[in-house]
Design a protein around this motif. Structure first.
Motif, mmCIF file in Angstrom:
data_model
loop_
_atom_site.group_PDB
_atom_site.id
_atom_site.type_symbol
_atom_site.label_atom_id
_atom_site.label_comp_id
_atom_site.label_asym_id
_atom_site.label_seq_id
_atom_site.Cartn_x
_atom_site.Cartn_y
_atom_site.Cartn_z
ATOM 1 N N VAL A 25 0.842 -1.203 0.000
ATOM 2 C CA VAL A 25 0.000 0.000 0.000
ATOM 3 C C VAL A 25 0.878 1.254 0.000
ATOM 4 O O VAL A 25 0.610 2.213 -0.730
ATOM 5 N N THR A 27 3.987 1.689 -1.173
ATOM 6 C CA THR A 27 4.593 1.881 -2.493
ATOM 7 C C THR A 27 3.562 2.444 -3.476
ATOM 8 O O THR A 27 3.839 3.390 -4.218
ATOM 9 N N LEU A 28 2.373 1.864 -3.452
ATOM 10 C CA LEU A 28 1.336 2.295 -4.389
ATOM 11 C C LEU A 28 0.840 3.693 -4.053
ATOM 12 O O LEU A 28 0.536 4.481 -4.952
ATOM 13 N N GLY A 29 0.781 4.015 -2.753
ATOM 14 C CA GLY A 29 0.353 5.348 -2.341
ATOM 15 C C GLY A 29 1.304 6.413 -2.872
ATOM 16 O O GLY A 29 0.881 7.444 -3.413
ATOM 17 N N ALA A 43 -3.235 -3.609 -3.846
ATOM 18 C CA ALA A 43 -1.970 -4.096 -3.286
ATOM 19 C C ALA A 43 -2.107 -5.569 -2.906
ATOM 20 O O ALA A 43 -2.711 -5.902 -1.886
#
Lengths: 268, 57
Positions: A25, A27-29, A43
């Motif tokens: 989460v 990294t994706l954020g 994620a």
């Protein structure tokens, strides 16, 4: 962000978009903030869903060995890259995975090729007119990068009372085809064309397959190299006939510029 | 960038959920940490579900 750029077109056509990777989460954020991503980046940390769905890319290790590289631990757990097309009931109607390891379609290409929608956003277009037929050609993206698959769409608008030939076709007639001049590293796929309609001429044994009105055909172009900006030379061949007579075969030349994009964009 | 060589091909139609069957239920957190139920979020819309390698590499 190519998919983000096409998101409005998906939303306009009422299509939901999801992207799944094994990233956390966090990294994706960070990624989402940086590129202003407005669709869900899911994620799947630990690749639980990727494994459950049978999408774990077990070829990665083999693939890297093939190219003389090695796989880092944090690269294990990746899925085969590709996409599922779901209908209104959530049923899988198409799987868009590529034979070629990293070839990717554009988001607009998928919208038009898989969902059958018409995007209002695409690359530059060229038009030409000859013998009662208007030909419009465009690429789904103004840019290309290494291992990307673009769709070249050609739309013919045929004047009333006229038709052009599809295939199969008796000897001596010219069906609708298109060619693209050679570009280093560009692989041309099979022409995607709708089913022509049968057409017979009273007194002739020959069976014809024709297109009337408006017809759209597409050619997948996979760029295995991204070396330089290109101008694609497109030749559209067809023969126009009415119920009573035929014109000489036509070969229309169109040129479509496409520029190279070297910086990395993800996720697709 | 090496010139791509032929690589043993994979039968992608045999990989993952098959065509003609409802896509499995997937519930995962999104980039904001909110749990997303794929089918519930989709509602009655068609959907594009993209699997990609990573946002990091």
């Amino acid at each position: 962000m190519e998919l983000q750029a096409a998101l409005a077109e998906y939303e306009r056509n009422g299509i939901a978009v999801f992207a799944i990777s094994y990233d956390s989460v966090g990294t994706l954020g960070a990624f989402s903030d940086k590129y202003s991503i407005a669709y869900p980046l899911l994620a799947d940390e630990g690749s639980v869903v990727i494994r459950r769905l049978g999408l774990l890319n077990e070829q990665l290790q083999e693939h890297h060995a093939f190219y003389g590289g090695s796989v880092r631990d944090d690269q294990l757990g990746v899925p085969y890259p590709g996409a599922f097309i779901l209908d209104e009931r959530g049923v899988v109607i198409q799987k868009r995975f590529e034979d070629s390891y990293r070839a990717r379609e554009t988001a607009v290409g998928i919208l038009e090729g898989a969902f059958g929608m018409v995007s209002e956003v695409h690359g530059p277009e060229a038009t030409a007119m000859h013998e009662g037929v208007t030909v419009r050609a465009y690429l789904d993206s103004p840019t290309y990068r290494s291992m990307q698959r673009l769709r070249l769409t050609v739309e013919l608008r045929i004047a009333d009372g006229l038709h052009v030939y599809g295939t199969p076709i008796p000897d001596g007639y010219v069906p609708l085809t298109m060619e693209v001049g050679p570009v280093d590293g560009m692989v041309i796929g099979d022409l995607e064309a709708p089913e022509p309609i049968p057409f017979t001429i009273p007194g002739l044994d020959e069976a014809f397959q024709v297109y009337e009105g408006s017809v759209k055909v597409a050619l997948p172009l996979t760029f295995e190299l991204a070396t330089a900006d290109q101008v694609l030379d497109v030749t559209v061949r067809y023969q126009v006939c009415s119920a009573t007579d035929c014109r000489p075969p036509a070969a229309l030349q169109l040129q479509l510029p496409v520029s190279v994009l070297n910086h990395v964009e993800r996720p697709g | 960038m090496p010139t791509p060589q032929p690589f043993p091909s994979t039968d992608f139609m045999a990989i993952g959920p098959p065509v003609g069957v409802r896509f499995p239920d997937v519930v995962l957190p999104d980039q904001h940490g909110t749990l997303v139920d794929l089918h519930a979020t989709r509602g009655t819309r068609p959907a594009l579900v993209v699997f990609y390698r990573s946002a990091r590499w």
